[in-house]
Design an enzyme around this catalytic site. Structure first.
Site, PDB file in Angstrom:
ATOM      1  N   CYS A  12       0.874  -1.173   0.000  1.00 29.74           N
ATOM      2  CA  CYS A  12       0.000   0.000   0.000  1.00 29.74           C
ATOM      3  C   CYS A  12       0.913   1.225   0.000  1.00 29.74           C
ATOM      4  CB  CYS A  12      -0.915   0.003   1.224  1.00 29.74           C
ATOM      5  SG  CYS A  12      -0.038   0.116   2.804  1.00 29.74           S
ATOM      6  N   HIS A 128      -1.351  -4.450  18.380  1.00 23.73           N
ATOM      7  CA  HIS A 128      -0.873  -4.077  17.052  1.00 23.73           C
ATOM      8  C   HIS A 128      -0.243  -2.686  17.129  1.00 23.73           C
ATOM      9  CE1 HIS A 128      -0.975  -2.839  12.816  1.00 23.73           C
ATOM     10  NE2 HIS A 128      -1.052  -4.117  12.516  1.00 23.73           N
ATOM     11  N   GLU A 130      -0.179  -0.095  15.174  1.00 18.30           N
ATOM     12  CA  GLU A 130      -1.061   1.037  14.875  1.00 18.30           C
ATOM     13  C   GLU A 130      -2.020   1.304  16.023  1.00 18.30           C
ATOM     14  OE1 GLU A 130      -4.840   2.231  12.129  1.00 18.30           O
ATOM     15  OE2 GLU A 130      -3.365   0.916  11.184  1.00 18.30           O
ATOM     16  N   THR A 166      -6.982   1.144  10.702  1.00 19.41           N
ATOM     17  CA  THR A 166      -7.144   1.427   9.271  1.00 19.41           C
ATOM     18  C   THR A 166      -7.123   0.185   8.384  1.00 19.41           C
ATOM     19  OG1 THR A 166      -4.760   1.797   8.965  1.00 19.41           O
ATOM     20  CG2 THR A 166      -6.119   3.717   9.506  1.00 19.41           C
ATOM     21  N   ASN A 233      -2.976  -8.116   8.112  1.00 19.19           N
ATOM     22  CA  ASN A 233      -3.633  -7.868   6.834  1.00 19.19           C
ATOM     23  C   ASN A 233      -3.525  -9.088   5.933  1.00 19.19           C
ATOM     24  OD1 ASN A 233      -2.731  -6.700   3.812  1.00 19.19           O
ATOM     25  ND2 ASN A 233      -4.669  -5.917   4.598  1.00 19.19           N
TER      26      ASN A 233
END
Length: 290
Positions: A12, A128, A130, A166, A233
């Site tokens: 990404c 995590h 994030e 996100t 992910n």
């Protein structure tokens, strides 16, 4: 046998930006530290370590002075920036712009909602990187939920504002939203205006991968999903492939491919996570076509 690499797979924007910043900085010479794995892909981490990147953790950071440290795309809590000032550390901030924007939204919401004795809830994976950065915007007071059982941590007598990590699934977020609404109805008998607000903060570059992978998985006899084993992910997107094509296999590199997977196969699809480098998917393709 035909082999096709999914053109929509791979890094990404945030991960690509962070790796480019690291490589540019290392080209100038000197030691560059990175706070945590720059990407959840061990082969890419090894490649960058061979170029000189040194991976450290938060305990290591406390002992480092007068150095350069890269903040990866996941972002960091405010405490990291304070420590950097104390230890005269130059931060190379490669935080994803989408994550930074979300951090600001979470902080502003927390400042507003605490005046009403409210609470910030984050749909995400506990621990995590994030998520740690997000709860840091709330003095570590935010409640993290990922499964229905986690809802027991919420105080249903207080207002709730919901955000999402996100990179989480859109379907998962809206399922969690409906569960929270159901519990509010159960506890209070009605949804009171202003008592619950849900903010879909999922990155669309990430969430759009799901429908793209659903289509790609159906078009091939076998799917080889290339991802690091640490990637949340990657685990989620692999399940998308597996649901559409039972002959989908999760691999970290070409050495994990088993010959029996490829029997009676004319068309193989190669895809990966937002943390999977394109060079690694090409390496898998070259192995199959050798």
């Amino acid at each position: 046998m035909r082999v096709e690499i999914d053109i929509n797979s791979g890094y990404c924007f945030g991960v690509e930006f962070a790796i480019q910043m690291a490589e540019d900085e290392m080209d100038h010479g000197g030691t560059l530290y990175c706070l945590g794995d720059i990407v959840h892909n061990s082969m890419e981490v090894v490649r960058l370590e061979e170029k000189g990147l040194k991976i450290i953790n938060h305990e290591d950071l406390k002992k480092i002075h007068d150095a350069k440290v890269l903040i990866r795309a996941h972002g960091e809590p405010p405490e990291t920036y304070k420590l950097a000032l104390t230890n005269n550390i130059e931060l190379i901030d490669a935080s994803c712009p989408v994550v930074l924007k979300l951090q600001n939204r979470v902080k502003n919401s927390f400042d507003q909602v605490k005046e009403k004795n409210g609470q910030v809830v984050i749909y995400g994976k506990p621990g995590h990187a994030e998520v740690i950065g997000l709860i840091g915007q709330t003095n570590d007071e935010a409640i993290v939920v990922m499964e229905e059982k986690d809802l027991e941590s919420i105080d249903w007598s207080r207002p709730i504002i919901l955000y999402s990590q996100t990179t989480k699934s859109t379907k998962g977020f809206y399922h969690m939203k409906s569960l929270i609404e159901g519990r509010i109805m159960q506890e209070k008998g009605q949804l009171i205006e202003g008592e619950f607000k849900a903010n879909d903060s999922i990155c669309r570059q990430v969430s759009n991968r799901e429908p793209q992978l659903e289509k790609f998985s159906k078009q091939h006899d076998v799917i080889l999903f290339v991802s690091g084993k640490k990637s949340s992910n990657g685990k989620a997107l692999y399940q998308v492939c597996l649901k559409q094509n039972p002959r989908s296999y999760f691999i970290e590199n070409e050495h994990e491919i088993k010959e029996e997977w490829l029997k009676h196969t004319d068309h193989i699809g190669i895809c990966g996570a937002t943390s999977t480098p394109n060079w690694l998917m090409k390496q898998v393709s070259n192995y199959l076509l050798r």
